[in-house]
Motif scaffolding. Structure first.
Motif, PDB file in Angstrom:
ATOM      1  N   THR A  87       0.861  -1.190   0.000  1.00 23.41           N
ATOM      2  CA  THR A  87       0.000   0.000   0.000  1.00 23.41           C
ATOM      3  C   THR A  87       0.898   1.240   0.000  1.00 23.41           C
ATOM      4  OG1 THR A  87      -0.109  -0.254   2.408  1.00 23.41           O
ATOM      5  CG2 THR A  87      -2.022  -1.006   1.161  1.00 23.41           C
ATOM      6  N   PRO A  88       1.525   1.540  -1.134  1.00 18.17           N
ATOM      7  CA  PRO A  88       2.469   2.660  -1.169  1.00 18.17           C
ATOM      8  C   PRO A  88       1.755   4.022  -1.244  1.00 18.17           C
ATOM      9  CG  PRO A  88       2.335   1.634  -3.322  1.00 18.17           C
ATOM     10  CD  PRO A  88       1.413   0.859  -2.423  1.00 18.17           C
ATOM     11  N   ILE A  89       2.540   5.072  -1.337  1.00 14.46           N
ATOM     12  CA  ILE A  89       1.978   6.405  -1.569  1.00 14.46           C
ATOM     13  C   ILE A  89       2.542   6.935  -2.878  1.00 14.46           C
ATOM     14  CG2 ILE A  89       1.547   7.108   0.830  1.00 14.46           C
ATOM     15  CD1 ILE A  89       4.339   8.567   0.639  1.00 14.46           C
ATOM     16  N   ASN A  90       1.874   7.931  -3.421  1.00 14.01           N
ATOM     17  CA  ASN A  90       2.371   8.591  -4.619  1.00 14.01           C
ATOM     18  C   ASN A  90       3.592   9.444  -4.243  1.00 14.01           C
ATOM     19  OD1 ASN A  90       2.490  11.097  -6.439  1.00 14.01           O
ATOM     20  ND2 ASN A  90       1.121   9.727  -7.564  1.00 14.01           N
ATOM     21  N   ASP A  91       4.680   9.282  -5.009  1.00 14.48           N
ATOM     22  CA  ASP A  91       5.934   9.972  -4.674  1.00 14.48           C
ATOM     23  C   ASP A  91       5.764  11.486  -4.613  1.00 14.48           C
ATOM     24  OD1 ASP A  91       7.317   7.690  -4.457  1.00 14.48           O
ATOM     25  OD2 ASP A  91       8.175   7.725  -6.484  1.00 14.48           O
ATOM     26  N   GLU A  92       4.934  12.023  -5.509  1.00 18.41           N
ATOM     27  CA  GLU A  92       4.805  13.486  -5.550  1.00 18.41           C
ATOM     28  C   GLU A  92       3.724  14.033  -4.622  1.00 18.41           C
ATOM     29  OE1 GLU A  92       5.127  13.534  -9.802  1.00 18.41           O
ATOM     30  OE2 GLU A  92       7.141  12.979  -9.096  1.00 18.41           O
ATOM     31  N   THR A  93       2.535  13.430  -4.700  1.00 15.97           N
ATOM     32  CA  THR A  93       1.416  13.999  -3.912  1.00 15.97           C
ATOM     33  C   THR A  93       1.380  13.449  -2.488  1.00 15.97           C
ATOM     34  OG1 THR A  93      -0.080  12.225  -4.546  1.00 15.97           O
ATOM     35  CG2 THR A  93      -0.002  14.155  -6.005  1.00 15.97           C
ATOM     36  N   HIS A  94       2.046  12.324  -2.262  1.00 18.98           N
ATOM     37  CA  HIS A  94       2.020  11.620  -0.968  1.00 18.98           C
ATOM     38  C   HIS A  94       0.656  11.025  -0.657  1.00 18.98           C
ATOM     39  CE1 HIS A  94       5.390  14.664  -0.041  1.00 18.98           C
ATOM     40  NE2 HIS A  94       5.925  13.533  -0.446  1.00 18.98           N
ATOM     41  N   ASP A  95      -0.237  10.981  -1.630  1.00 20.76           N
ATOM     42  CA  ASP A  95      -1.552  10.358  -1.408  1.00 20.76           C
ATOM     43  C   ASP A  95      -1.426   8.839  -1.461  1.00 20.76           C
ATOM     44  OD1 ASP A  95      -2.960  12.716  -1.154  1.00 20.76           O
ATOM     45  OD2 ASP A  95      -3.227  12.937  -3.331  1.00 20.76           O
ATOM     46  N   PRO A  96      -2.314   8.109  -0.734  1.00 21.00           N
ATOM     47  CA  PRO A  96      -2.251   6.641  -0.787  1.00 21.00           C
ATOM     48  C   PRO A  96      -2.495   6.122  -2.198  1.00 21.00           C
ATOM     49  CG  PRO A  96      -3.942   7.411   0.783  1.00 21.00           C
ATOM     50  CD  PRO A  96      -3.368   8.621   0.145  1.00 21.00           C
ATOM     51  N   GLU A  97      -1.774   5.052  -2.565  1.00 23.74           N
ATOM     52  CA  GLU A  97      -1.989   4.420  -3.875  1.00 23.74           C
ATOM     53  C   GLU A  97      -2.486   3.004  -3.631  1.00 23.74           C
ATOM     54  OE1 GLU A  97       1.165   4.794  -6.725  1.00 23.74           O
ATOM     55  OE2 GLU A  97       0.267   6.732  -7.210  1.00 23.74           O
ATOM     56  N   TYR A  98      -3.744   2.778  -3.923  1.00 23.49           N
ATOM     57  CA  TYR A  98      -4.365   1.502  -3.574  1.00 23.49           C
ATOM     58  C   TYR A  98      -4.582   0.600  -4.788  1.00 23.49           C
ATOM     59  CZ  TYR A  98      -5.225   3.324   1.128  1.00 23.49           C
ATOM     60  OH  TYR A  98      -5.084   3.814   2.405  1.00 23.49           O
ATOM     61  N   LYS A  99      -3.744   0.751  -5.806  1.00 20.57           N
ATOM     62  CA  LYS A  99      -3.918  -0.079  -7.003  1.00 20.57           C
ATOM     63  C   LYS A  99      -3.859  -1.563  -6.637  1.00 20.57           C
ATOM     64  CE  LYS A  99      -1.796  -0.392 -11.460  1.00 20.57           C
ATOM     65  NZ  LYS A  99      -0.476  -0.918 -11.517  1.00 20.57           N
ATOM     66  N   ALA A 100      -2.798  -1.944  -5.899  1.00 20.99           N
ATOM     67  CA  ALA A 100      -2.624  -3.361  -5.539  1.00 20.99           C
ATOM     68  C   ALA A 100      -3.740  -3.823  -4.608  1.00 20.99           C
ATOM     69  CB  ALA A 100      -1.265  -3.562  -4.872  1.00 20.99           C
ATOM     70  N   LEU A 101      -4.084  -2.985  -3.641  1.00 21.15           N
ATOM     71  CA  LEU A 101      -5.112  -3.372  -2.667  1.00 21.15           C
ATOM     72  C   LEU A 101      -6.460  -3.560  -3.367  1.00 21.15           C
ATOM     73  CD1 LEU A 101      -5.838  -3.773   0.370  1.00 21.15           C
ATOM     74  CD2 LEU A 101      -6.456  -1.346   0.428  1.00 21.15           C
ATOM     75  N   THR A 123      -1.187  -2.015   5.723  1.00 20.16           N
ATOM     76  CA  THR A 123      -1.396  -0.741   6.419  1.00 20.16           C
ATOM     77  C   THR A 123      -2.218   0.174   5.522  1.00 20.16           C
ATOM     78  OG1 THR A 123       0.785  -1.029   7.375  1.00 20.16           O
ATOM     79  CG2 THR A 123      -0.188   1.164   7.535  1.00 20.16           C
ATOM     80  N   VAL A 124      -3.258   0.788   6.080  1.00 23.09           N
ATOM     81  CA  VAL A 124      -4.116   1.655   5.267  1.00 23.09           C
ATOM     82  C   VAL A 124      -4.386   2.972   5.993  1.00 23.09           C
ATOM     83  CG1 VAL A 124      -5.235  -0.208   3.973  1.00 23.09           C
ATOM     84  CG2 VAL A 124      -6.203   0.500   6.171  1.00 23.09           C
ATOM     85  N   ALA A 125      -4.734   3.997   5.215  1.00 22.88           N
ATOM     86  CA  ALA A 125      -5.069   5.306   5.805  1.00 22.88           C
ATOM     87  C   ALA A 125      -6.377   5.191   6.581  1.00 22.88           C
ATOM     88  CB  ALA A 125      -5.210   6.341   4.691  1.00 22.88           C
ATOM     89  N   PRO A 126      -6.527   5.996   7.629  1.00 21.61           N
ATOM     90  CA  PRO A 126      -7.782   5.970   8.387  1.00 21.61           C
ATOM     91  C   PRO A 126      -8.990   6.159   7.467  1.00 21.61           C
ATOM     92  CG  PRO A 126      -6.153   7.331   9.502  1.00 21.61           C
ATOM     93  CD  PRO A 126      -5.552   6.946   8.196  1.00 21.61           C
ATOM     94  N   GLY A 127      -9.989   5.323   7.651  1.00 23.76           N
ATOM     95  CA  GLY A 127     -11.211   5.423   6.849  1.00 23.76           C
ATOM     96  C   GLY A 127     -11.247   4.463   5.662  1.00 23.76           C
ATOM     97  N   THR A 128     -10.115   3.828   5.344  1.00 24.17           N
ATOM     98  CA  THR A 128     -10.028   2.980   4.148  1.00 24.17           C
ATOM     99  C   THR A 128     -10.872   1.714   4.270  1.00 24.17           C
ATOM    100  OG1 THR A 128      -7.798   3.813   3.819  1.00 24.17           O
ATOM    101  CG2 THR A 128      -8.378   1.830   2.585  1.00 24.17           C
ATOM    102  N   TRP A 269       2.379   9.741   6.026  1.00 25.05           N
ATOM    103  CA  TRP A 269       1.540  10.393   5.005  1.00 25.05           C
ATOM    104  C   TRP A 269       0.153   9.754   4.970  1.00 25.05           C
ATOM    105  CZ3 TRP A 269       3.095  14.909   4.016  1.00 25.05           C
ATOM    106  CH2 TRP A 269       4.447  15.208   3.799  1.00 25.05           C
ATOM    107  N   LEU A 270       0.083   8.425   5.178  1.00 20.63           N
ATOM    108  CA  LEU A 270      -1.239   7.775   5.231  1.00 20.63           C
ATOM    109  C   LEU A 270      -2.045   8.351   6.394  1.00 20.63           C
ATOM    110  CD1 LEU A 270      -0.465   3.969   4.588  1.00 20.63           C
ATOM    111  CD2 LEU A 270      -1.326   5.649   2.962  1.00 20.63           C
TER     112      LEU A 270
END
Ligand SMILES: NC(=O)c1ccc[n+]([C@@H]2O[C@H](COP(=O)([O-])OP(=O)(O)OC[C@H]3O[C@@H](n4cnc5c(N)ncnc54)[C@H](O)[C@@H]3O)[C@@H](O)[C@H]2O)c1
Length: 431
Positions: A87-101, A123-128, A269-270
């Motif tokens: 569950t990585p984040i976007n390198d530039e925006t730091h937003d969660p990237e949930y493609k794999a999830l 690991t996921v951001a709160p609310g995911t 960031w998450l």
């Protein structure tokens, strides 16, 4: 009991292997055929030192308790599914990237049956859990979470190099939505976890996990900031740290060349990603401090070489350690990578040595230490692999063209100066 483990990485492999060792039929599912093939053949695809893991996988496969496949049909008949994809984040925006999830959940959903337990270990951001996980699983299974199947969030606490130990001994938090789900999850995890299991709700579990890592990141940033102060004011941050920690209640961490790994640089960031009104300041600032450390390393390389009589342009810098953590092969978010980029930007040629890590795109690794150091103008140590603690500095000096050492992990001390090296280190305003 049969359990499907979706995602055979640093988390999923030990989970599947430990389940198998407890008599559970563990089926590992991954989209990467190399991992599936390795685990299916009784081997660990993870390199680095992981005590006990290789044997556990081999015996699980031999006893036919552990299998691996790319086919989600293998989930059929499982009592539980554990999801442990990245569950990585976007390198530039730091937003969660949930493609794999999202993709894993979409593939899993049609195989979710009534009464089944689904545990999200990623690991996921709160609310995911509420906004993303539940809707995908309910849509794909046509079942209702909390009524027909049970959905929990049981975030992992493993660390590369200590996967089995952390997995089996540490306490765990289980976020559940319904008492039956919590009961089922407690029963499953008590098979593999000796530590206490703490029940809570989804969002508290999400916040707890991301806070654990944000807390660590902030503490490291604090140590790094003190290190930069010590460098400028002529003190040794490691000695200062020891002295600070003689005061009750102070547990200052060690500074270093930067923070890496899949988790610590992205979980803060998450944690802050979903907060709109009380915009956090401290946690993003800590990220900034830690992200600066590889740049500071590059500045020290330039300084050390200048003292040794060499300009950085067209120099050869040997990077010791591409893995972010000592004695592992894990290069994810390694501070060595921004350091190398910064040194290349300044005109240096780079050779990378690591005893465990493999080449990643654009970063070729050699296992040959002599070749890496021969003709080098500076040795920059990023990872405190055991092998580097035993370096024969006499040989190193003979191999190098200019004798300069930059120490990102307090592996050396001022005695290298007496041996003829120009020496700089993170936090070392005094040696
Ligand atoms: N590595 C750690 O030390 C650690 C510690 C605690 C928590 N976590 C969390 O656990 C999760 C997994 O981390 P990891 O380090 O094991 O990641 P990893 O990258 O090592 O493993 C993830 C695996 O999932 C597989 N995968 C991706 N998409 C898939 C799909 N659609 N179907 C099946 N498999 C798929 C990948 O091929 C990969 O093998 C992350 O959320 C991470 O933040 C990791």
């Amino acid at each position: 009991m049969k359990v499907a483990v979706v995602g055979l990485g640093y988390v999923g492999i030990p989970v599947a292997a430990v389940l198998a060792s407890k008599g559970v039929r563990a089926v590992g599912i991954d989209i990467d055929p190399r991992k599936v093939e390795a685990v299916g053949a009784g081997r660990s695809p993870l390199e680095g030192d992981e005590p006990g893991l290789e044997d556990l996988i081999a015996s699980g496969v031999k006893r036919r308790r552990l299998t691996a496949t790319t086919d989600y049909a293998a989930v059929d008949g499982a009592d539980a599914a554990i999801v442990s994809v990245e569950t990585p984040i976007n390198d530039e925006t730091h937003d969660p990237e949930y493609k794999a999830l999202k993709s894993a959940l979409r593939s899993l959903a049609p195989h979710v049956r009534k009464g089944m337990l689904v545990s999200i270990e990623s690991t996921v951001a709160p609310g995911t859990m509420a906004r993303i996980v539940r809707p995908i699983l309910e849509r794909g299974s046509r079942l209702k979470a909390g009524r027909d199947f049970h959905l929990v969030h049981c975030p992992e606490r493993v660390t590369a190099g200590r996967l089995l130990k952390n997995l089996t001994t540490l306490d765990r938090v289980i976020g559940a939505q319904d008492p039956r789900g919590l009961k089922k999850a407690t029963s499953l995890y008590s098979k593999i976890v000796e530590g206490a299991l703490h029940g809570t709700d989804w969002v508290s579990a999400e916040i707890t996990k991301t806070t654990e890592n944000a807390y660590r990141d902030v503490q490291i940033a604090f140590a790094n900031e003190v290190a930069l102060i010590c460098e400028e004011l002529g003190a040794n941050a490691y000695r200062v740290r020891e002295l600070v920690n003689t005061c009750p209640g102070r547990e200052m961490l060690s500074p270093g060349a930067g923070v890496g790994g899949h988790c610590i640089p992205k979980d803060p960031w998450l944690l802050v990603s979903q907060v709109i009104h009380q915009k956090p300041v401290l946690i993003p600032t800590a990220r900034e401090v830690n992200d600066f450390m590889p740049v500071r390393m590059a500045q020290l390389v330039e300084e050390a070489m200048r003292e040794a009589g060499r300009r950085i342009r067209n120099s050869k810098v040997a990077i010791l350690g591409l893995a972010y953590r000592e004695n592992t092969d894990d290069t994810r978010n390694s501070p060595a990578i921004p350091l190398i980029r910064e040194l290349r930007r300044r005109g240096a040629d780079i050779v990378i040595h690591d005893p465990f890590a493999k080449t990643v795109r654009g970063f070729t690794v050699t296992r040959d230490l002599k070749a890496a150091l021969t003709g080098a103008d500076c040795l920059a140590l990023v990872t405190a692999h055991d092998a580097y603690r035993k370096l024969d500095l006499g040989k190193v000096k003979r191999w190098m063209r200019h004798a300069a050492i930059v120490d990102g992990r307090n592996v050396f001390d001022g005695s290298v100066i007496a041996r003829g090296f120009a020496y700089r280190g993170i936090g070392k305003g005094e040696f």
